[in-house]
Design a protein around this motif. Structure first.
Motif, short mmCIF file in Angstrom:
data_model
loop_
_atom_site.label_atom_id
_atom_site.label_comp_id
_atom_site.label_asym_id
_atom_site.label_seq_id
_atom_site.Cartn_x
_atom_site.Cartn_y
_atom_site.Cartn_z
N THR A 144 46.81 36.40 37.74
CA THR A 144 45.47 37.95 37.61
C THR A 144 46.11 39.21 36.01
OG1 THR A 144 44.40 37.13 39.26
CG2 THR A 144 43.71 38.95 38.40
N ALA A 145 46.94 39.55 36.72
CA ALA A 145 47.47 40.83 35.76
C ALA A 145 47.78 40.00 33.97
CB ALA A 145 49.18 41.29 36.89
N GLY A 146 48.35 38.92 34.29
CA GLY A 146 48.30 38.09 32.16
C GLY A 146 47.16 38.43 32.15
N ILE A 147 46.40 37.43 33.00
CA ILE A 147 45.67 37.56 31.97
C ILE A 147 45.19 38.69 31.34
CG2 ILE A 147 43.14 37.32 32.11
CD1 ILE A 147 43.42 34.47 34.63
N LEU A 148 44.89 39.90 32.02
CA LEU A 148 44.69 41.42 32.18
C LEU A 148 44.60 41.98 31.10
CD1 LEU A 148 42.32 43.07 32.44
CD2 LEU A 148 43.65 44.69 34.40
N ILE A 149 46.59 41.60 31.04
CA ILE A 149 47.43 41.93 30.05
C ILE A 149 47.28 41.51 28.75
CG2 ILE A 149 49.90 42.46 29.54
CD1 ILE A 149 50.72 42.17 32.45
N ALA A 150 46.95 40.08 28.69
CA ALA A 150 46.60 39.42 27.41
C ALA A 150 45.31 40.25 27.18
CB ALA A 150 46.47 38.07 27.75
N ALA A 151 44.66 40.07 27.89
CA ALA A 151 43.50 40.67 27.33
C ALA A 151 42.93 41.89 26.69
CB ALA A 151 41.58 40.84 28.49
#
Lengths: 191, 94
Positions: free
Chosen positions: B14-21
């Protein structure tokens, strides 16, 4: 009148009114109401008969809503509105698609989740409509190319359609498993 | 608070997706979304550290208000989309 009868009549009237509204708006009412009629049958066969602990289903339900939204994003990026226009014969714009699929639909499914948490029968009905749509509606992306051109090729939304489909079937099996547990528990208590 | 492997993986993804976004927002738009999301993120991290991490809230209590907020946010997004928010925010940040 017992509460089950009232729930049954309420949902039947709701589906009937929805059908009439679509007819009055000159939309293909049969097609638009398929998920609601299918969900109604699914609801009658499962959570209407056997009460379900909301905490057993809420995680798979919300996860399926998330996967559905990822799928809608693919449909948006690859212009599903052209496919829908060709398939239905109605003029579907990207604005119409986004308003319904990306904004209104998630609100309805989240409202269903809230009602499920409150153990309201209408919430379980909405949940069944959503699962029916994911289980049987989303795989239709693989039929679209044959309907359009008579051969298999990529059609908007095809790559991620499998996500909500698989999650929908998973939810269905969770419901069946829990219903079996509740029924078994009831039989054991009686004997 | 001890986390299971599944919780660690889910949190990490989830943190990875947020950073990618946020990176995607920076590449396609610029600094404003990074400051808005990143700024809120820093404040939220502090609030989370001071409250939830020390005394986790019972999910049964927080799930309904959380889902209502998400549904309310979706309705708000719908108004922003239909009311052409994108050009308005573009003018605001030039």
């Amino acid at each position: 009148m017992d509460s089950k009868k009232i729930d049954f009549i309420t949902v039947t009237v709701f589906v009937g009114l929805l059908y009439l509204t679509f007819r009055l708006l000159r939309f293909p009412a049969g097609l638009f109401c398929t998920a609601f009629v299918g969900g109604f049958i699914l609801w009658l066969a499962t959570t209407f008969r056997v009460p379900l602990d909301p905490h057993k289903i809420i995680f798979p339900y919300v996860l399926t809503v998330i996967l559905f939204m990822i799928h809608v994003y693919e449909e948006f990026r690859t212009h599903i509105e052209f496919v829908m226009t060709r398939l239905t014969g109605l003029q579907v714009t990207q604005r119409d698609f986004l308003t319904v699929a990306a904004f209104i639909a998630p609100v309805i499914w989240l409202t269903g989740a809230l009602m499920v948490l409150k153990q309201w029968p209408f919430g379980f009905f909405l949940m069944s409509v959503f699962f029916f749509g994911m289980m049987f509606g989303e795989p239709s992306h693989f039929v679209f190319p044959f309907l359009l051109d008579g051969r298999f090729h990529y059609v908007s939304g095809m790559c991620t359609a499998v996500l909500p489909t698989a999650a929908g079937w998973w939810c269905f099996f969770v419901i069946l498993r829990e219903a079996k547990t509740v029924t078994k528990g009831g039989e054991m208590a009686r004997s | 608070m001890t986390l299971t492997k599944a919780e660690r993986v889910t949190g990490g993804v989830t943190a990875g997706i947020l950073i990618a976004a946020v990176i995607y927002a920076y590449v396609s738009i610029g600094w404003p979304p990074v400051l808005i999301i990143g700024g809120s993120g820093v404040v939220t991290w502090w609030l989370w550290y001071r409250t939830y991490l020390r005394r986790p809230t019972d999910p049964e209590l927080i799930l309904s208000p959380f889902l209502i907020t998400v549904a309310g946010f979706e309705i708000h997004l719908c108004e922003e989309y239909l009311g052409h928010y994108a050009p308005a925010i573009s003018r605001l940040f030039d």
